[in-house]
Design an enzyme around this catalytic site. Structure first.
Site, PDB file in Angstrom:
ATOM      1  N   LYS A  54       6.951  15.245 -18.964  1.00 29.48           N
ATOM      2  CA  LYS A  54       8.059  14.635 -17.515  1.00 29.48           C
ATOM      3  C   LYS A  54       7.831  13.363 -16.747  1.00 29.48           C
ATOM      4  O   LYS A  54       8.861  12.892 -15.878  1.00 29.48           O
ATOM      5  CB  LYS A  54       7.739  15.718 -16.792  1.00 29.48           C
ATOM      6  CG  LYS A  54       8.247  17.070 -16.676  1.00 29.48           C
ATOM      7  CD  LYS A  54       7.795  18.023 -15.285  1.00 29.48           C
ATOM      8  CE  LYS A  54       7.221  19.406 -15.548  1.00 29.48           C
ATOM      9  NZ  LYS A  54       8.250  20.935 -15.756  1.00 29.48           N
ATOM     10  N   GLN A 106       7.112  17.098 -10.301  1.00 25.26           N
ATOM     11  CA  GLN A 106       8.166  16.725 -10.446  1.00 25.26           C
ATOM     12  C   GLN A 106       8.309  15.067  -9.742  1.00 25.26           C
ATOM     13  O   GLN A 106       9.498  14.598  -9.228  1.00 25.26           O
ATOM     14  CB  GLN A 106       9.130  17.633 -10.163  1.00 25.26           C
ATOM     15  CG  GLN A 106       9.309  18.755 -10.764  1.00 25.26           C
ATOM     16  CD  GLN A 106       9.927  18.813 -12.093  1.00 25.26           C
ATOM     17  OE1 GLN A 106      10.771  17.388 -12.503  1.00 25.26           O
ATOM     18  NE2 GLN A 106      10.344  19.734 -12.461  1.00 25.26           N
ATOM     19  N   CYS A 117      10.684  28.694 -12.072  1.00 25.55           N
ATOM     20  CA  CYS A 117       9.085  29.328 -12.199  1.00 25.55           C
ATOM     21  C   CYS A 117       8.966  29.030 -10.642  1.00 25.55           C
ATOM     22  O   CYS A 117       7.884  28.540 -10.329  1.00 25.55           O
ATOM     23  CB  CYS A 117       8.465  27.921 -13.156  1.00 25.55           C
ATOM     24  SG  CYS A 117       8.519  28.435 -14.500  1.00 25.55           S
ATOM     25  N   HIS A 160       5.843  25.385  -7.712  1.00 26.68           N
ATOM     26  CA  HIS A 160       6.381  26.445  -8.841  1.00 26.68           C
ATOM     27  C   HIS A 160       5.022  27.439  -8.624  1.00 26.68           C
ATOM     28  O   HIS A 160       3.982  27.316  -8.330  1.00 26.68           O
ATOM     29  CB  HIS A 160       5.582  24.978  -9.966  1.00 26.68           C
ATOM     30  CG  HIS A 160       5.595  24.741 -11.125  1.00 26.68           C
ATOM     31  ND1 HIS A 160       5.020  25.807 -11.442  1.00 26.68           N
ATOM     32  CD2 HIS A 160       6.898  24.976 -12.188  1.00 26.68           C
ATOM     33  CE1 HIS A 160       5.311  25.591 -13.051  1.00 26.68           C
ATOM     34  NE2 HIS A 160       6.781  25.395 -13.074  1.00 26.68           N
ATOM     35  N   ASP A 196       0.835  17.753  -6.486  1.00 27.06           N
ATOM     36  CA  ASP A 196       1.627  18.461  -7.761  1.00 27.06           C
ATOM     37  C   ASP A 196       2.102  16.952  -8.268  1.00 27.06           C
ATOM     38  O   ASP A 196       3.474  17.863  -7.100  1.00 27.06           O
ATOM     39  CB  ASP A 196       2.169  19.904  -7.977  1.00 27.06           C
ATOM     40  CG  ASP A 196       2.918  20.834  -8.902  1.00 27.06           C
ATOM     41  OD1 ASP A 196       2.489  19.412  -9.423  1.00 27.06           O
ATOM     42  OD2 ASP A 196       2.978  21.192  -9.141  1.00 27.06           O
TER      43      ASP A 196
HETATM   44  N1  PMP Z   1       4.569  21.974 -11.408  1.00 24.15           N
HETATM   45  C1  PMP Z   1       5.810  21.273 -10.780  1.00 24.15           C
HETATM   46  C2  PMP Z   1       6.789  21.037  -9.698  1.00 24.15           C
HETATM   47  C3  PMP Z   1       6.608  22.082 -12.087  1.00 24.15           C
HETATM   48  O1  PMP Z   1       7.752  21.566 -12.143  1.00 24.15           O
HETATM   49  C4  PMP Z   1       5.898  22.202 -13.136  1.00 24.15           C
HETATM   50  C5  PMP Z   1       7.118  21.923 -14.597  1.00 24.15           C
HETATM   51  N2  PMP Z   1       7.776  22.450 -14.700  1.00 24.15           N
HETATM   52  C6  PMP Z   1       4.869  22.415 -13.030  1.00 24.15           C
HETATM   53  C7  PMP Z   1       4.209  22.120 -12.229  1.00 24.15           C
HETATM   54  C8  PMP Z   1       4.141  22.978 -14.923  1.00 24.15           C
HETATM   55  O2  PMP Z   1       4.171  21.921 -15.593  1.00 24.15           O
HETATM   56  P1  PMP Z   1       3.641  21.598 -16.732  1.00 24.15           P
HETATM   57  O3  PMP Z   1       4.456  23.524 -17.509  1.00 24.15           O
HETATM   58  O4  PMP Z   1       3.927  20.924 -17.598  1.00 24.15           O
HETATM   59  O5  PMP Z   1       2.412  22.081 -16.609  1.00 24.15           O
END
Ligand code: PMP
Length: 403
Positions: free
Chosen positions: A223, A200, A361, A120, A197
């Site tokens: 999440k 997910q 993203c 991401h 990270d």
């Molecule tokens: N890492 C991953 C794998 C994600 O899916 C996300 C959220 N889509 C993030 C980081 C960032 O999370 P947040 O927008 O809640 O800070």
């Protein structure tokens, strides 16, 4: 224990409020059960005081709830102590703290950091930005032909002795589960600091950070059935101590004078300013609530939905599936051949099916797989087989409209 889907779903007011919607955008954010909304509401209605500061009892009660929430997270992750749990606003802020905090302390010009092609942006851009500033090199594990991380390349890149290895537990686009436990061990063998990270991955199963033995594990509350605006940076004390704080101000200090400032101890050293107290309490409520359910049964239910969706989509010759169903945490990325992903999502939206379209993203992932974007369906425990049926009918209608 069998999974009682009706009872589980009944915990979410959303489905009563919006009975016509099929919500399949859970990788973006999840709905919150009543227990979470009640915990936040109760905090605002009953205490609503700032923490660690007030001389009055309301502040002391708020502090107690807030610190109990930290303990709940520590136990949930099997951290070895409460000082290893740093509150932040989400995975993005946690990863930014790590990228900022390791530069100049652990990372020096000419050092290397290793991430992967499926990250991401939150696990790419902070590193990239600070690497450019500090002359640190950023290496990327490529994908193999099956869109998994290329393990041979990983070994080759580890041989370059990165100081930091940071990787997603689950791809937010493909849903593919990464072998992070083994990869962490391999990274540690070359002396790297390891970051997972878990944005997910937090819902895959309850993470055991001591068993994973990673230095850092980050996730966002929203999440895992929790509130937005709250997340967790778990770190082993020894590696948290290496971090330069990203934010400075109240709470994170011990003594301040114009001749200098001494910093507070962990975890407060990395928590400047008034925290998101209500949401921390809400996140703890989400974790406690979730633990009342049979996690294995929820996972099995989600797996059935995933298979049903995958099999259904596979029936349509006009669909190009990008995700694989094996080793998948509950996300399917796909396209309708020859059509733009945004058009497909808009037509699903017209039928009140909430999905996401775009590059999610993760632009470098799409460059790697040679696609402009995809439609993403992401499942949660509260989704039902009937909703998948409805989605498949909606997809067939989209195919008809676009043909
Ligand atoms: N890492 C991953 C794998 C994600 O899916 C996300 C959220 N889509 C993030 C980081 C960032 O999370 P947040 O927008 O809640 O800070």
């Amino acid at each position: 224990m069998n999974f009682d889907l009706a009872a589980f779903r009944a915990e979410f007011a959303f489905f009563n409020q919006q009975p016509d919607w099929v919500y399949l955008d859970n990788a973006a954010t999840m709905h919150k059960p009543a227990a979470v909304i009640a915990a936040e509401t109760e905090f605002y209605q009953t205490f609503n005081a700032n923490v660690h500061r007030g001389a009055h009892q309301l502040s002391q009660q708020a502090t107690q709830l807030f610190e109990q929430a930290r303990d709940t997270v520590a136990v949930y992750l099997n951290a070895s102590g409460r000082e290893e749990i740093i509150w932040c606003s989400g995975a993005t802020s946690a990863l930014n703290q790590l990228a900022f905090g390791l530069m100049g302390t652990v990372l020096h010009p000419g050092d290397r950091i290793l991430i992967s092609a499926l990250e991401h942006h939150a696990n790419i851009v902070p590193w990239q930005f600070h690497c450019q500033q500090h002359g640190v090199l950023l290496d990327v594990i490529p994908l193999d032909a099956n869109q998994q991380l290329d393990q041979a390349e990983y070994q080759r890149l580890l041989a370059l002795k990165p100081k930091v290895v940071s990787m997603a537990q689950v791809s937010n686009v493909l849903g593919h589960i990464q072998p992070v436990a083994a990869m962490v061990q391999q990274a540690k063998a070359v002396g790297a600091i390891t970051i997972i990270d878990g944005a997910q991955g937090i819902l895959l199963q309850q993470p055991d950070v001591q068993q994973l033995d990673c230095d850092f594990y980050v996730f966002s509350g929203h999440k895992i059935y929790g509130p937005t605006g709250i997340g967790v940076l778990f770190g082993k004390c020894s590696t948290l101590e290496l971090l330069r704080p990203l934010l400075y101000g109240g709470e994170m200090i011990q003594q301040v004078s114009f001749s200098g400032t001494t910093l507070n101890q962990l975890p407060y050293r990395l928590e400047a300013g008034t925290p998101n107290i209500a949401s921390a309490i809400g996140l703890a409520a989400a974790l406690r609530w979730l633990q009342q359910w049979d996690q294995g049964a929820i996972a099995a239910h989600k797996q059935q939905l995933l298979q049903q969706l995958f099999d259904g989509l596979q029936q349509f010759s006009g669909i190009e599936l990008i995700s694989q169903v094996q080793n998948n945490a509950g996300i399917i990325a796909f396209n309708i051949k020859g059509e733009h992903h945004s058009d497909v999502a808009a037509l699903l939206d017209q039928q009140q099916i909430a999905v996401r379209a775009g590059t999610h993203c993760a632009m470098p992932l799409f460059t790697a797989i040679g696609k402009a974007g995809a439609v993403r369906i992401s499942l949660a425990g509260y989704n039902s087989p009937q909703e998948i049926d409805r989605t498949l009918v909606a997809v067939s209608q989209v195919l008809e409209i676009l043909s």
